[in-house]
Scaffold this motif. Sequence first.
Motif, PDB file in Angstrom:
ATOM      1  N   ASP A 100      -8.580   1.706   0.203  1.00  0.00           N
ATOM      2  CA  ASP A 100      -9.003   3.040  -0.332  1.00  0.00           C
ATOM      3  C   ASP A 100      -8.233   3.081  -1.629  1.00  0.00           C
ATOM      4  N   ALA A 101      -7.091   2.312  -1.437  1.00  0.00           N
ATOM      5  CA  ALA A 101      -6.152   2.229  -2.529  1.00  0.00           C
ATOM      6  C   ALA A 101      -5.435   1.084  -2.428  1.00  0.00           C
ATOM      7  N   GLN A 102      -4.452   0.806  -3.295  1.00  0.00           N
ATOM      8  CA  GLN A 102      -3.483  -0.241  -3.274  1.00  0.00           C
ATOM      9  C   GLN A 102      -2.100  -0.116  -3.877  1.00  0.00           C
ATOM     10  N   LEU A 103      -1.012  -0.958  -3.275  1.00  0.00           N
ATOM     11  CA  LEU A 103       0.387  -0.745  -3.850  1.00  0.00           C
ATOM     12  C   LEU A 103       0.702  -2.306  -3.943  1.00  0.00           C
ATOM     13  N   LEU A 104       1.193  -2.847  -5.142  1.00  0.00           N
ATOM     14  CA  LEU A 104       1.561  -4.069  -5.237  1.00  0.00           C
ATOM     15  C   LEU A 104       3.226  -4.147  -4.677  1.00  0.00           C
ATOM     16  N   LYS A 105       3.478  -5.232  -3.950  1.00  0.00           N
ATOM     17  CA  LYS A 105       4.575  -5.479  -3.697  1.00  0.00           C
ATOM     18  C   LYS A 105       5.543  -6.413  -4.601  1.00  0.00           C
ATOM     19  N   PRO A 106       6.662  -6.302  -4.804  1.00  0.00           N
ATOM     20  CA  PRO A 106       7.531  -5.451  -4.062  1.00  0.00           C
ATOM     21  C   PRO A 106       7.481  -3.720  -4.586  1.00  0.00           C
ATOM     22  N   ILE A 107       7.551  -3.036  -3.615  1.00  0.00           N
ATOM     23  CA  ILE A 107       7.464  -1.422  -3.948  1.00  0.00           C
ATOM     24  C   ILE A 107       8.691  -1.074  -4.742  1.00  0.00           C
ATOM     25  N   GLY A 108       8.463  -0.424  -5.940  1.00  0.00           N
ATOM     26  CA  GLY A 108       9.658   0.131  -6.506  1.00  0.00           C
ATOM     27  C   GLY A 108       9.878   1.390  -6.560  1.00  0.00           C
ATOM     28  N   ASP A 109       9.946   2.427  -7.588  1.00  0.00           N
ATOM     29  CA  ASP A 109      10.258   3.733  -7.423  1.00  0.00           C
ATOM     30  C   ASP A 109       8.985   4.703  -7.821  1.00  0.00           C
ATOM     31  N   GLY A 110       8.106   3.950  -8.072  1.00  0.00           N
ATOM     32  CA  GLY A 110       6.946   4.888  -8.408  1.00  0.00           C
ATOM     33  C   GLY A 110       5.331   4.230  -7.831  1.00  0.00           C
ATOM     34  N   GLY A 111       4.544   4.974  -8.062  1.00  0.00           N
ATOM     35  CA  GLY A 111       3.076   4.682  -7.643  1.00  0.00           C
ATOM     36  C   GLY A 111       2.622   5.227  -6.327  1.00  0.00           C
ATOM     37  N   VAL A 112       3.498   5.754  -5.400  1.00  0.00           N
ATOM     38  CA  VAL A 112       3.004   6.122  -4.101  1.00  0.00           C
ATOM     39  C   VAL A 112       2.207   7.259  -4.147  1.00  0.00           C
ATOM     40  N   TYR A 113       2.716   8.471  -4.867  1.00  0.00           N
ATOM     41  CA  TYR A 113       1.962   9.580  -5.156  1.00  0.00           C
ATOM     42  C   TYR A 113       0.564   9.300  -5.561  1.00  0.00           C
ATOM     43  N   SER A 114       0.454   8.675  -6.588  1.00  0.00           N
ATOM     44  CA  SER A 114      -0.885   8.497  -7.226  1.00  0.00           C
ATOM     45  C   SER A 114      -1.748   7.521  -6.323  1.00  0.00           C
ATOM     46  N   ALA A 115      -1.317   6.817  -5.485  1.00  0.00           N
ATOM     47  CA  ALA A 115      -1.839   5.818  -4.505  1.00  0.00           C
ATOM     48  C   ALA A 115      -2.310   6.836  -3.529  1.00  0.00           C
ATOM     49  N   LEU A 116      -1.601   7.534  -2.989  1.00  0.00           N
ATOM     50  CA  LEU A 116      -2.148   8.610  -2.083  1.00  0.00           C
ATOM     51  C   LEU A 116      -3.280   9.652  -2.337  1.00  0.00           C
ATOM     52  N   LEU A 117      -3.235  10.319  -3.704  1.00  0.00           N
ATOM     53  CA  LEU A 117      -4.344  10.957  -4.081  1.00  0.00           C
ATOM     54  C   LEU A 117      -5.642  10.214  -4.420  1.00  0.00           C
ATOM     55  N   ILE A 118      -5.370   8.853  -4.870  1.00  0.00           N
ATOM     56  CA  ILE A 118      -6.465   8.164  -5.250  1.00  0.00           C
ATOM     57  C   ILE A 118      -7.043   7.603  -3.717  1.00  0.00           C
ATOM     58  N   ALA A 119      -6.368   7.253  -2.870  1.00  0.00           N
ATOM     59  CA  ALA A 119      -6.869   6.880  -1.457  1.00  0.00           C
ATOM     60  C   ALA A 119      -7.658   8.153  -0.687  1.00  0.00           C
ATOM     61  N   ARG A 120      -7.058   9.292  -0.804  1.00  0.00           N
ATOM     62  CA  ARG A 120      -7.678  10.181  -0.234  1.00  0.00           C
ATOM     63  C   ARG A 120      -9.125  10.401  -0.979  1.00  0.00           C
TER      64      ARG A 120
END
Length: 203
Positions: A100-120
């Motif tokens: 439902d969403a994606q995060l590119l590796k390597p994971i840094g210090d941001g992006g997770v919150y928006s990925a959670l909301l977009i995925a939901r």
Amino acid sequence: MKRRVSIQELGGAHAIILHREHLTVRNLSRQLTAIGLQISTSWPVLDAGALGADFVFFDADMGHDEQFPWPAGQSPMPLIALIGSEAPGRIDWALSAGADAQLLKPIGDGGVYSALLIARAAHNARKALLDDVDSLRRRLNERQTVVRAVNFLMVSGVDEDAAYDRLRRMAMDWRINFEDAAQRVVAQHLEKGDLHDRHGHRG
């Protein structure tokens, strides 16, 4: 007006990270903890207990269908793909798995919150669409059942309008809705036909 999702609503949610031990897991866990999520990790597969999770992050680079305790594309919660390789085959698999969403590796210090909301949001939209399709399919089946019931009632020599009126009266007499009455009429006629066939076979 659409309801907005606040960060407080994510607090206490349970996220599973399906990824081998790696810096990716540590960086992702740090962000999830800061947001307020409860975290567990799993590798190489998810067990049946994962069905109670609110989010699943999965490794798109080494993932495969057998890792999930549900059919491909039918996850009960939002899935977020962790992508390192952008090879077309890996992207296609992540999509077929139901990301439902994606995060590119390597994971840094941001992006997770928006990925959670977009995925939901994406997961909820997909679920609503599937529910609409199921509803339309049920309505179509009900309409076909009504047509069959009317055809059965017309065998007695009445026309279509009279058969519909008779079916409505049946529904009122039985104190059930129109579609349920149609199902009952169809079932009764099929049962009569089955009994007739058995009687003819015995004769």
